[in-house]
Design a protein around this motif. Sequence first.
Motif, PDB file in Angstrom:
ATOM      1  N   LEU A 103      82.667  24.591  65.247  1.00  0.00           N
ATOM      2  CA  LEU A 103      83.970  25.028  65.762  1.00  0.00           C
ATOM      3  C   LEU A 103      83.851  26.304  66.598  1.00  0.00           C
ATOM      4  CD1 LEU A 103      86.136  24.368  62.589  1.00  0.00           C
ATOM      5  CD2 LEU A 103      86.209  23.080  64.733  1.00  0.00           C
ATOM      6  N   ALA A 104      82.912  27.169  66.243  1.00  0.00           N
ATOM      7  CA  ALA A 104      82.730  28.434  66.956  1.00  0.00           C
ATOM      8  C   ALA A 104      82.055  28.249  68.313  1.00  0.00           C
ATOM      9  CB  ALA A 104      81.919  29.401  66.104  1.00  0.00           C
ATOM     10  N   ASP A 105      81.370  27.121  68.518  1.00  0.00           N
ATOM     11  CA  ASP A 105      80.677  26.862  69.785  1.00  0.00           C
ATOM     12  C   ASP A 105      81.692  26.815  70.924  1.00  0.00           C
ATOM     13  OD1 ASP A 105      78.781  26.253  71.688  1.00  0.00           O
ATOM     14  OD2 ASP A 105      78.695  24.121  71.159  1.00  0.00           O
ATOM     15  N   GLY A 106      81.661  27.823  71.778  1.00  0.00           N
ATOM     16  CA  GLY A 106      82.617  27.918  72.879  1.00  0.00           C
ATOM     17  C   GLY A 106      83.939  28.535  72.467  1.00  0.00           C
ATOM     18  N   GLY A 107      84.058  28.874  71.188  1.00  0.00           N
ATOM     19  CA  GLY A 107      85.291  29.462  70.675  1.00  0.00           C
ATOM     20  C   GLY A 107      85.107  30.918  70.318  1.00  0.00           C
ATOM     21  N   GLN A 108      85.864  31.378  69.328  1.00  0.00           N
ATOM     22  CA  GLN A 108      85.846  32.789  68.947  1.00  0.00           C
ATOM     23  C   GLN A 108      85.897  32.918  67.430  1.00  0.00           C
ATOM     24  OE1 GLN A 108      89.460  34.746  70.060  1.00  0.00           O
ATOM     25  NE2 GLN A 108      88.937  36.640  69.036  1.00  0.00           N
ATOM     26  N   VAL A 109      84.960  33.664  66.857  1.00  0.00           N
ATOM     27  CA  VAL A 109      84.980  33.947  65.424  1.00  0.00           C
ATOM     28  C   VAL A 109      86.019  35.036  65.178  1.00  0.00           C
ATOM     29  CG1 VAL A 109      83.657  34.852  63.470  1.00  0.00           C
ATOM     30  CG2 VAL A 109      82.585  33.250  65.087  1.00  0.00           C
ATOM     31  N   VAL A 110      87.015  34.725  64.377  1.00  0.00           N
ATOM     32  CA  VAL A 110      88.060  35.684  64.032  1.00  0.00           C
ATOM     33  C   VAL A 110      87.636  36.498  62.813  1.00  0.00           C
ATOM     34  CG1 VAL A 110      90.484  35.940  63.334  1.00  0.00           C
ATOM     35  CG2 VAL A 110      89.834  34.161  64.988  1.00  0.00           C
ATOM     36  N   LEU A 111      87.095  35.810  61.811  1.00  0.00           N
ATOM     37  CA  LEU A 111      86.582  36.446  60.604  1.00  0.00           C
ATOM     38  C   LEU A 111      85.299  35.716  60.229  1.00  0.00           C
ATOM     39  CD1 LEU A 111      87.138  38.466  58.202  1.00  0.00           C
ATOM     40  CD2 LEU A 111      88.142  36.510  57.025  1.00  0.00           C
ATOM     41  N   PRO A 112      84.149  36.390  60.282  1.00  0.00           N
ATOM     42  CA  PRO A 112      82.881  35.722  59.965  1.00  0.00           C
ATOM     43  C   PRO A 112      82.891  35.151  58.545  1.00  0.00           C
ATOM     44  CG  PRO A 112      82.493  37.918  60.851  1.00  0.00           C
ATOM     45  CD  PRO A 112      83.967  37.798  60.599  1.00  0.00           C
ATOM     46  N   LEU A 113      82.099  34.107  58.338  1.00  0.00           N
ATOM     47  CA  LEU A 113      81.970  33.552  56.995  1.00  0.00           C
ATOM     48  C   LEU A 113      81.467  34.631  56.048  1.00  0.00           C
ATOM     49  CD1 LEU A 113      80.376  30.080  57.746  1.00  0.00           C
ATOM     50  CD2 LEU A 113      82.631  30.504  56.754  1.00  0.00           C
TER      51      LEU A 113
END
Length: 144
Positions: A103-113
């Motif tokens: 999901l993060a590929d090309g997207g944005q991490v809002v809160l890391p795992l």
Amino acid sequence: MSIRLNPYLIFDGNAREAIQFYEKALGGQVMGIMTFGDMPEDPDHPLTDDMKGRVMHAQLKVGDADLMFSDTYPGMPYQPGDTVQIAIHPKDEARAREIFAALADGGQVVLPLQKTDWSPLYGIVKDKFGVTFQVNVPGEQPQE
């Protein structure tokens, strides 16, 4: 492979009112409401009295489905209309990491795992289409 998905509705201080509304309108049953004040205090991020009363997480059971709710945290943007997220509950951490990375590929991490008080692994990611997902490995459930 078993995986659960459910809508997660975000509000700006009126989640409790929305929960009561949907409970009545949809004939649901409130399974639990946790406020930010219910969590252990973090001296680096003190909460105001108003914030302590905001809903951090709530669950409404509607038939076989779950609706989840939260109020925003101070400093988090709130845009009416951009308030539905999808919660994903993979059973194991390896699968959660795969899903999160995809999901993060090309997207944005809002809160890391990361480990939280309620989950061994939890994170938030906005995909390349602007859809926000919460990835949450369920924690140990208390035995009754």
